[in-house]
Design a protein around this motif. Structure first.
Motif, mmCIF file in Angstrom:
data_model
loop_
_atom_site.group_PDB
_atom_site.id
_atom_site.type_symbol
_atom_site.label_atom_id
_atom_site.label_comp_id
_atom_site.label_asym_id
_atom_site.label_seq_id
_atom_site.Cartn_x
_atom_site.Cartn_y
_atom_site.Cartn_z
ATOM 1 N N ASN A 1 6.895 27.012 30.704
ATOM 2 C CA ASN A 1 5.464 27.196 31.563
ATOM 3 C C ASN A 1 4.875 26.096 31.723
ATOM 4 O OD1 ASN A 1 4.907 30.106 31.604
ATOM 5 N ND2 ASN A 1 5.695 30.118 29.362
ATOM 6 N N ILE A 2 4.998 24.818 30.772
ATOM 7 C CA ILE A 2 4.254 23.608 31.549
ATOM 8 C C ILE A 2 4.926 22.864 32.721
ATOM 9 C CG2 ILE A 2 3.964 21.351 30.787
ATOM 10 C CD1 ILE A 2 3.360 22.608 27.853
ATOM 11 N N VAL A 3 6.461 22.942 32.537
ATOM 12 C CA VAL A 3 7.274 22.666 33.724
ATOM 13 C C VAL A 3 6.882 23.482 35.171
ATOM 14 C CG1 VAL A 3 9.591 22.182 34.691
ATOM 15 C CG2 VAL A 3 8.865 21.488 32.217
ATOM 16 N N LYS A 4 6.892 24.801 34.713
ATOM 17 C CA LYS A 4 6.563 25.600 35.970
ATOM 18 C C LYS A 4 5.291 25.309 36.499
ATOM 19 C CE LYS A 4 7.701 29.567 34.052
ATOM 20 N NZ LYS A 4 8.079 30.877 34.019
ATOM 21 N N TYR A 5 4.211 25.088 35.620
ATOM 22 C CA TYR A 5 2.918 24.635 36.259
ATOM 23 C C TYR A 5 2.722 23.511 36.864
ATOM 24 C CZ TYR A 5 -2.083 24.313 36.091
ATOM 25 O OH TYR A 5 -3.372 23.893 36.535
ATOM 26 N N ILE A 6 3.639 22.659 36.568
ATOM 27 C CA ILE A 6 3.583 21.170 37.096
ATOM 28 C C ILE A 6 4.441 21.308 38.388
ATOM 29 C CG2 ILE A 6 4.549 18.938 37.080
ATOM 30 C CD1 ILE A 6 3.844 19.115 34.011
ATOM 31 N N ASN A 7 5.420 21.821 38.610
ATOM 32 C CA ASN A 7 6.246 21.813 39.892
ATOM 33 C C ASN A 7 5.841 22.875 40.755
ATOM 34 O OD1 ASN A 7 7.743 19.773 38.920
ATOM 35 N ND2 ASN A 7 9.338 21.171 37.618
ATOM 36 N N PHE A 8 5.360 24.405 40.266
ATOM 37 C CA PHE A 8 5.160 25.243 40.996
ATOM 38 C C PHE A 8 3.687 25.790 41.243
ATOM 39 C CE2 PHE A 8 9.400 26.383 39.379
ATOM 40 C CZ PHE A 8 10.105 26.029 40.598
ATOM 41 N N SER A 9 2.668 24.573 40.884
ATOM 42 C CA SER A 9 1.364 24.839 40.803
ATOM 43 C C SER A 9 0.631 25.776 41.990
ATOM 44 C CB SER A 9 0.339 23.723 40.494
ATOM 45 O OG SER A 9 0.606 22.832 41.620
ATOM 46 N N ASP A 10 1.029 25.487 43.375
ATOM 47 C CA ASP A 10 0.560 26.231 44.333
ATOM 48 C C ASP A 10 0.947 27.731 44.316
ATOM 49 O OD1 ASP A 10 -0.442 23.897 45.174
ATOM 50 O OD2 ASP A 10 1.385 23.426 46.428
ATOM 51 N N GLU A 11 2.152 27.909 43.829
ATOM 52 C CA GLU A 11 2.803 29.334 43.691
ATOM 53 C C GLU A 11 2.500 30.135 42.641
ATOM 54 O OE1 GLU A 11 6.920 28.664 44.351
ATOM 55 O OE2 GLU A 11 6.706 27.365 45.773
ATOM 56 N N LEU A 12 1.864 29.492 41.696
ATOM 57 C CA LEU A 12 1.635 30.312 40.318
ATOM 58 C C LEU A 12 0.138 30.849 40.159
ATOM 59 C CD1 LEU A 12 3.816 28.445 37.945
ATOM 60 C CD2 LEU A 12 4.372 30.508 38.992
ATOM 61 N N GLY A 13 -0.039 31.991 40.861
ATOM 62 C CA GLY A 13 -1.491 32.457 40.932
ATOM 63 C C GLY A 13 -1.731 33.143 39.396
ATOM 64 N N HIS A 14 -0.647 33.624 38.794
ATOM 65 C CA HIS A 14 -1.088 34.435 37.614
ATOM 66 C C HIS A 14 -0.664 33.490 36.293
ATOM 67 C CE1 HIS A 14 -0.071 37.449 40.503
ATOM 68 N NE2 HIS A 14 -1.251 38.009 39.702
ATOM 69 N N PHE A 15 -0.885 32.011 36.678
ATOM 70 C CA PHE A 15 -0.250 31.364 35.285
ATOM 71 C C PHE A 15 -1.111 31.714 34.260
ATOM 72 C CE2 PHE A 15 -0.597 27.391 32.890
ATOM 73 C CZ PHE A 15 0.599 27.251 32.417
#
Length: 142
Positions: free
Chosen positions: A35-49
């Protein structure tokens, strides 16, 4: 002539809980890391983080609490604690399903570890319910 082969469901349930206590630790570390890696790499696409991470943290707290209650109930043979643990497995399964299916971005590794966690939870439900039946109890010899 019937077979007199009985399974010690209490022992099976305890082994599954022991295995799940270690596997869930690994599962939680991997999920938090991903989840941390996804937040760093896909921060623009993850509106539901925030929702995804909230479900993960809630699942971690619930699963730790559930495993502790289940182990205590199994070791002391208190049926009420085993019933509570089996009932707490249902929201845990829903949380794992959320991480596996409904999360905003699901990685293949995440899908695999969620499937293993889901399998462990479902087998624990079955063995936990079997622990409650008197016919599945091991006889005590004095």
């Amino acid at each position: 002539m019937g077979s007199n082969c009985k399974i010690n469901t209490s022992l099976t349930f305890e082994v599954l809980l022991y295995l799940n206590s270690y596997y869930f630790g690994l599962f939680a570390i991997c999920e938090i890391g991903m989840n941390i890696v996804k937040y760093i790499n896909f921060s623009d696409e993850l509106g539901h983080f925030p929702t995804d991470f909230g479900v993960l943290i809630s699942l971690c707290i619930l699963e730790i609490f559930r495993i502790i209650i289940a182990r205590r109930g199994n070791l002391t043979e208190k049926n009420l604690l085993i019933i509570l643990a089996v009932l707490l497995t249902i929201p845990s399964v829903v949380g794992v399903l959320y991480l596996m299916i409904w999360q905003s971005e699901v990685l293949r590794f995440e899908y695999i570890i969620c499937a293993i966690q889901l399998g462990l939870c479902l087998i624990e439900i079955v063995t936990g319910i079997l622990c409650l039946f008197p016919c599945c109890k091991t006889p005590e010899y004095y």
